[in-house]
Write a protein that holds these residues in place. Structure first.
Motif, PDB file in Angstrom:
ATOM      1  N   ILE A  29       0.826  -1.202   0.000  1.00 52.75           N
ATOM      2  CA  ILE A  29       0.000   0.000   0.000  1.00 52.75           C
ATOM      3  C   ILE A  29       0.862   1.254   0.000  1.00 52.75           C
ATOM      4  O   ILE A  29       0.498   2.283  -0.578  1.00 52.75           O
ATOM      5  CB  ILE A  29      -0.976  -0.033   1.206  1.00 52.75           C
ATOM      6  CG1 ILE A  29      -2.352   0.476   0.771  1.00 52.75           C
ATOM      7  CG2 ILE A  29      -0.449   0.722   2.395  1.00 52.75           C
ATOM      8  CD1 ILE A  29      -3.071  -0.427  -0.177  1.00 52.75           C
ATOM      9  N   SER A  70      -6.853  -3.361  -0.567  1.00 55.41           N
ATOM     10  CA  SER A  70      -7.237  -3.123   0.823  1.00 55.41           C
ATOM     11  C   SER A  70      -8.425  -3.999   1.221  1.00 55.41           C
ATOM     12  O   SER A  70      -8.450  -4.568   2.321  1.00 55.41           O
ATOM     13  CB  SER A  70      -7.579  -1.641   1.035  1.00 55.41           C
ATOM     14  OG  SER A  70      -6.439  -0.832   0.851  1.00 55.41           O
ATOM     15  N   TYR A 125      -4.491   1.102   7.275  1.00 57.65           N
ATOM     16  CA  TYR A 125      -5.309   1.702   6.222  1.00 57.65           C
ATOM     17  C   TYR A 125      -5.556   3.180   6.499  1.00 57.65           C
ATOM     18  O   TYR A 125      -5.395   4.031   5.603  1.00 57.65           O
ATOM     19  CB  TYR A 125      -6.647   0.962   6.109  1.00 57.65           C
ATOM     20  CG  TYR A 125      -7.576   1.549   5.069  1.00 57.65           C
ATOM     21  CD1 TYR A 125      -7.438   1.227   3.730  1.00 57.65           C
ATOM     22  CD2 TYR A 125      -8.592   2.435   5.437  1.00 57.65           C
ATOM     23  CE1 TYR A 125      -8.284   1.765   2.765  1.00 57.65           C
ATOM     24  CE2 TYR A 125      -9.436   2.985   4.481  1.00 57.65           C
ATOM     25  CZ  TYR A 125      -9.288   2.648   3.153  1.00 57.65           C
ATOM     26  OH  TYR A 125     -10.124   3.188   2.203  1.00 57.65           O
ATOM     27  N   MET A 185     -14.226   1.963   3.439  1.00 57.76           N
ATOM     28  CA  MET A 185     -13.731   0.859   4.261  1.00 57.76           C
ATOM     29  C   MET A 185     -14.767   0.439   5.303  1.00 57.76           C
ATOM     30  O   MET A 185     -14.925  -0.757   5.587  1.00 57.76           O
ATOM     31  CB  MET A 185     -12.424   1.251   4.945  1.00 57.76           C
ATOM     32  CG  MET A 185     -11.833   0.165   5.836  1.00 57.76           C
ATOM     33  SD  MET A 185     -11.599  -1.448   5.009  1.00 57.76           S
ATOM     34  CE  MET A 185     -10.254  -1.054   3.872  1.00 57.76           C
TER      35      MET A 185
END
Length: 258
Positions: A22, A70, A93, A139
């Protein structure tokens, strides 16, 4: 649930892997994609060509990849270790979301010139906050969808490897498909709001047909990204399963040898 030493090792290894992937995506976007995008929009040689549109599309695909990966890691953590063991993932995240928009803003300001505090607050801060909130909302939606399935004791190892890409009788496959829709729906909504103004502007003009055709292509591309995202998420989940199974078999064989 209490994790075994093998599960703790797998969890920590996967978290480190997520951090690396990421962060690479974040820095690639900010340090490579953003400067080239600015250059194509300000260079008289290429600004009227198709290249800026192609590059913007590639940047959007990279954004999709960020979400797909993710979501794949989210599903791995929640379906392998439970919701209570996802805290470190959410921290990773969240920090990356703040980093990616902060870094994008820094690179843009470096190339265009750093604004004053008042200019930043009035011109950029609101947009940054909006996109950060949207990433967090995506998310949270993904977590909610995955948790509704995981709360019944569904585990990754029970349904992987998947047999068919669209085997919706498999709860893992079905969840992956739902999660693949999240960034696409957000993008479709943004496009729709933007295109309302565009349609009013070109309606009745000679370029209206080409304009509408371009809009249709982008909408179809976003829908295609749902299928690609579904495949990418399952590809990662399959990789996680095969890796964990290999580690489990190796650990058992070493235990039996003793």
């Amino acid at each position: 649930m209490k994790l075994s030493s093998l599960q703790i090792t797998q969890k920590n290894k996967t978290l480190k892997e997520y951090w690396i992937i990421i962060l690479v995506l974040t820095f690639l976007y900010a340090i490579v994609c953003v400067p080239i995008s600015i250059a194509t929009q300000t260079n008289a040689v290429v600004m009227d060509s198709v290249f800026p549109l192609i590059w913007e599309t590639l940047m959007q695909v990279l954004n999709y990849v960020f979400y797909w990966i993710s979501f794949a890691y989210l599903m791995y953590f929640i379906f392998s270790f439970g919701l209570g063991e996802c805290k470190d993932f959410f921290v990773a995240y969240g920090l990356t979301v703040f980093l990616r928009y902060g870094l994008n803003q820094f690179v843009t300001s470096y190339l265009y010139g750093f604004p004053s505090i008042d200019e930043f607050v009035s011109n950029s801060l609101g947009e940054m906050i909006f996109f950060i909130v949207m990433d967090i909302v995506q998310m949270m939606i993904a977590l909610w969808i995955a948790y509704l399935v995981a709360r019944f004791g569904i585990q990754l190892k029970q349904f992987m490897p998947f047999k068919r890409l669209f085997d919706f009788g498999n709860p893992i496959v079905k969840t992956a498909f739902k999660l693949a829709w999240i960034p696409a729906v957000i993008m479709l909504a943004q496009r729709f709001v933007y295109d309302l103004g565009f349609v009013k502007e070109v309606s009745g003009s000679g370029s209206a047909f080409l304009g509408f055709l371009g809009i249709l292509v982008f909408y179809l591309a976003d829908l295609l990204c749902v299928l690609i995202g579904h495949f990418v998420i399952l590809l990662f989940l399959n990789k996680f399963f095969m890796r964990d199974e290999k580690a489990r078999i190796l650990a058992e064989s070493e235990k039996d040898a003793k």
